[in-house]
Design an enzyme around this catalytic site. Structure first.
Site, PDB file in Angstrom:
ATOM      1  N   CYS A 169       6.510  17.245  22.072  1.00  0.00           N
ATOM      2  CA  CYS A 169       5.945  18.473  21.506  1.00  0.00           C
ATOM      3  C   CYS A 169       6.160  19.618  22.485  1.00  0.00           C
ATOM      4  CB  CYS A 169       4.451  18.278  21.233  1.00  0.00           C
ATOM      5  SG  CYS A 169       3.706  19.736  20.465  1.00  0.00           S
TER       6      CYS A 169
ATOM      7  N   CYS B  17      -0.788  21.525  25.674  1.00  0.00           N
ATOM      8  CA  CYS B  17      -2.199  21.107  25.625  1.00  0.00           C
ATOM      9  C   CYS B  17      -2.447  20.061  26.723  1.00  0.00           C
ATOM     10  CB  CYS B  17      -2.516  20.530  24.241  1.00  0.00           C
ATOM     11  SG  CYS B  17      -1.916  21.578  22.892  1.00  0.00           S
TER      12      CYS B  17
ATOM     13  N   CYS C 178      -3.036  16.266  26.086  1.00  0.00           N
ATOM     14  CA  CYS C 178      -2.256  15.547  25.069  1.00  0.00           C
ATOM     15  C   CYS C 178      -1.098  14.717  25.618  1.00  0.00           C
ATOM     16  CB  CYS C 178      -1.722  16.533  24.040  1.00  0.00           C
ATOM     17  SG  CYS C 178      -0.937  15.668  22.651  1.00  0.00           S
TER      18      CYS C 178
ATOM     19  N   CYS D  78      -4.623   9.975   7.247  1.00  0.00           N
ATOM     20  CA  CYS D  78      -4.346  11.215   7.978  1.00  0.00           C
ATOM     21  C   CYS D  78      -3.020  11.101   8.718  1.00  0.00           C
ATOM     22  CB  CYS D  78      -5.429  11.482   9.007  1.00  0.00           C
ATOM     23  SG  CYS D  78      -7.071  11.507   8.314  1.00  0.00           S
TER      24      CYS D  78
ATOM     25  N   CYS E 283      -4.686  13.673   4.320  1.00  0.00           N
ATOM     26  CA  CYS E 283      -4.955  14.688   5.345  1.00  0.00           C
ATOM     27  C   CYS E 283      -3.700  14.790   6.210  1.00  0.00           C
ATOM     28  CB  CYS E 283      -6.145  14.259   6.197  1.00  0.00           C
ATOM     29  SG  CYS E 283      -6.498  15.401   7.552  1.00  0.00           S
TER      30      CYS E 283
ATOM     31  N   CYS F  66     -10.500  20.338   8.059  1.00  0.00           N
ATOM     32  CA  CYS F  66     -10.997  19.401   9.062  1.00  0.00           C
ATOM     33  C   CYS F  66     -10.798  20.109  10.395  1.00  0.00           C
ATOM     34  CB  CYS F  66     -10.189  18.109   8.994  1.00  0.00           C
ATOM     35  SG  CYS F  66     -10.577  16.959  10.333  1.00  0.00           S
TER      36      CYS F  66
ATOM     37  N   ARG G  22     -17.352  13.732  12.434  1.00  0.00           N
ATOM     38  CA  ARG G  22     -16.630  12.497  12.786  1.00  0.00           C
ATOM     39  C   ARG G  22     -16.773  12.143  14.256  1.00  0.00           C
ATOM     40  NH1 ARG G  22     -11.254  13.176  10.887  1.00  0.00           N
ATOM     41  NH2 ARG G  22     -12.111  12.559   8.891  1.00  0.00           N
TER      42      ARG G  22
HETATM   43  N1  SAM Z   1       0.297  18.974  16.949  1.00  0.00           N
HETATM   44  C1  SAM Z   1      -0.731  19.273  16.057  1.00  0.00           C
HETATM   45  C2  SAM Z   1      -1.768  20.203  16.645  1.00  0.00           C
HETATM   46  O1  SAM Z   1      -2.087  20.110  17.788  1.00  0.00           O
HETATM   47  O2  SAM Z   1      -2.279  21.031  15.898  1.00  0.00           O
HETATM   48  C3  SAM Z   1      -1.409  18.064  15.455  1.00  0.00           C
HETATM   49  C4  SAM Z   1      -1.656  16.817  16.268  1.00  0.00           C
HETATM   50  S1  SAM Z   1      -2.795  16.950  17.639  1.00  0.00           S
HETATM   51  C5  SAM Z   1      -2.537  15.443  18.459  1.00  0.00           C
HETATM   52  C6  SAM Z   1      -4.382  16.872  16.872  1.00  0.00           C
HETATM   53  C7  SAM Z   1      -5.603  16.936  17.742  1.00  0.00           C
HETATM   54  O3  SAM Z   1      -5.757  15.716  18.449  1.00  0.00           O
HETATM   55  C8  SAM Z   1      -5.667  17.977  18.830  1.00  0.00           C
HETATM   56  O4  SAM Z   1      -6.015  19.249  18.361  1.00  0.00           O
HETATM   57  C9  SAM Z   1      -6.763  17.431  19.729  1.00  0.00           C
HETATM   58  O5  SAM Z   1      -8.020  17.945  19.355  1.00  0.00           O
HETATM   59  C10 SAM Z   1      -6.703  15.916  19.473  1.00  0.00           C
HETATM   60  N2  SAM Z   1      -6.266  15.199  20.692  1.00  0.00           N
HETATM   61  C11 SAM Z   1      -5.034  15.142  21.195  1.00  0.00           C
HETATM   62  N3  SAM Z   1      -4.985  14.439  22.337  1.00  0.00           N
HETATM   63  C12 SAM Z   1      -6.253  14.013  22.577  1.00  0.00           C
HETATM   64  C13 SAM Z   1      -6.867  13.260  23.621  1.00  0.00           C
HETATM   65  N4  SAM Z   1      -6.171  12.807  24.654  1.00  0.00           N
HETATM   66  N5  SAM Z   1      -8.192  13.015  23.538  1.00  0.00           N
HETATM   67  C14 SAM Z   1      -8.912  13.499  22.490  1.00  0.00           C
HETATM   68  N6  SAM Z   1      -8.381  14.217  21.485  1.00  0.00           N
HETATM   69  C15 SAM Z   1      -7.080  14.493  21.528  1.00  0.00           C
HETATM   70 FE1  SF4 Z   2       1.511  19.183  20.610  1.00  0.00          FE
HETATM   71 FE2  SF4 Z   2      -0.373  17.514  21.388  1.00  0.00          FE
HETATM   72 FE3  SF4 Z   2      -0.826  20.130  21.521  1.00  0.00          FE
HETATM   73 FE4  SF4 Z   2      -0.665  18.904  19.102  1.00  0.00          FE
HETATM   74  S1  SF4 Z   2      -2.212  18.578  20.654  1.00  0.00           S
HETATM   75  S2  SF4 Z   2       0.293  20.843  19.714  1.00  0.00           S
HETATM   76  S3  SF4 Z   2       0.862  17.305  19.568  1.00  0.00           S
HETATM   77  S4  SF4 Z   2       0.741  19.010  22.669  1.00  0.00           S
END
Ligand code: SAM
Ligand code: SF4
Ligand code: DTB
Length: 345
Positions: A55, A59, A62, A99, A130, A190, A262
């Site tokens: 990606c 973040c 992530c 989802c 979802c 959501c 949730r």
């Molecule tokens: N890439 C898209 C986005 O960020 O909008 C969708 C997938 S992203 C993985 C969805 C959500 O997963 C993130 O907004 C975050 O809140 C949650 N998430 C990701 N990594 C996580 C982690 N290590 N622990 C808890 N929640 C996590």
């Molecule tokens: Fe990309 Fe992870 Fe951020 Fe979603 S949460 S935008 S998958 S880096």
């Protein structure tokens, strides 16, 4: 004169709820929960990563962000057939919502037809659908709604003040625009966040205020406990004090009384007592199945055993008409609740 749910919460009011004695907070949350939901039902959703890793966003929590070395095996967008078979397996094991998540900043136009095909096919299995695909334009949101997508997940993640510490490649405002596009297109929202990222209590309160003060409350509010993945900048973050997590769930329940809250990521690191306390605080939805998107989640049979010991039943999927009727009954009942509803609305 229809009653309106409150979306004018002040930080001071939410702080007062959050910091009250723990037993008072849990009593209030459980009382409100019982007014609007069966306290012994929990909605269950299964997640599938339809496009994994690489990606472009940064973040810090992530495992899928391409700039961190988390050892994740990247995958291209899955074929529709594979998605259907995973969805059928989820249905067979009792999930009512499927989802689908993609590690994208936003979906490309090239990928949209395949994504829309997934929505149609999964819906045809009789599951709620979802997706979480990153930022959406208004046209993309309309396309997804047209294909029959029920829910779109897009999290605010944390307070506006702490947000810049966690993500720099998209703004809080970008997220609000996507949420508005999803609403305008007629889909259910959501939207929640993550705790345990080194934020302060004020930031947890700030996130809750933002969620409850959206023009309409999200139908689903995932509260994720950070899953600390090696290779991400937050891998060594100190664990959040467990009662702070429970307080976050309880306050979400109180200020968004009709939403499903949730108990989301992080259950692998929680014992059963902690999960039971989260249900008592008003959580009534979980992710179900061995995997979240890329990290582990409790095994389905372990969750079913826990449910049996707590006397919890999975919430049944209602047809759209039944769900609307049920929601109207809840709204009618809520009209007499002077504390949480503005009857003058
Ligand atoms: N890439 C898209 C986005 O960020 O909008 C969708 C997938 S992203 C993985 C969805 C959500 O997963 C993130 O907004 C975050 O809140 C949650 N998430 C990701 N990594 C996580 C982690 N290590 N622990 C808890 N929640 C996590
Ligand atoms: Fe990309 Fe992870 Fe951020 Fe979603 S949460 S935008 S998958 S880096
Ligand atoms: C949400 O709030 N939590 C889910 C879902 N929305 C998409 C994702 C949790 C991801 C946890 C890390 C992983 O498994 O990659």
């Amino acid at each position: 004169m229809s009653p309106t749910l409150r979306n004018d919460w002040t930080t001071q009011q939410v702080q007062a709820l959050f910091t009250q004695p723990f037993n008072d907070l849990l009593f209030q949350a459980q009382s409100i929960h019982r007014e609007h939901f069966d306290p012994n039902e929990v909605q269950i959703s299964t997640l599938l990563s339809i496009k994994t890793g690489a990606c472009p966003e940064d973040c810090k929590y992530c495992p899928q962000a391409g700039i961190y070395n988390t050892g994740l095996e990247k995958e291209k967008l899955l074929e529709i057939e594979r998605v259907i078979s995973e969805a059928q397996a989820a249905k067979n094991s009792g999930a009512t919502r499927f989802c689908m998540g993609a590690a994208w900043r936003s979906p490309s136009e090239k990928d949209m037809p395949q994504v829309l095909g997934m929505v149609k096919e999964v819906k045809a299995l009789g599951l709620e659908t979802c997706m979480t695909l990153g930022m959406l334009t208004d046209q993309q949101a309309q396309g997804l709604a047209g294909a029959g997508l029920d829910y779109y997940n897009h999290n605010l993640d944390t307070s506006p003040e702490y947000y810049g510490e966690v993500i720099t490649t998209r703004t809080y405002q970008d997220r609000l625009v996507t949420l508005s596009n999803v609403r305008e297109a007629g889909m259910k929202v959501c939207c929640g966040g993550i705790v345990g990222m080194g934020e302060s209590m004020a930031d947890r309160i700030g996130l809750l205020v933002q969620l409850a003060n959206l023009p309409e409350h999200p139908e689903s509010v995932p509260i994720n406990m950070l899953v600390k993945v090696p290779g991400t900048p937050l891998e060594n973050e100190a664990a959040l004090e467990p009662f702070e997590f429970i307080r976050t769930i309880a306050v979400a329940r109180i200020i968004m009384p009709l939403s499903h809250v949730r108990l989301s990521a992080g259950r692998e690191d929680m014992n059963e007592q902690m999960q039971a306390l989260a249900f008592h605080a008003g959580a009534n939805s979980i992710f179900y199945g061995e995997k979240l998107l890329t990290t582990a989640n409790p095994a389905a049979n372990k969750d079913m055993q826990l449910f049996a010991r707590l006397g919890i039943k999975p919430e049944q999927y209602h047809t759209h008409a039944e769900a609307e009727e049920g929601m109207q009954a809840v709204v009618n009942k809520a009209a007499s609740d002077k504390y949480f509803y503005n009857a003058a609305g």
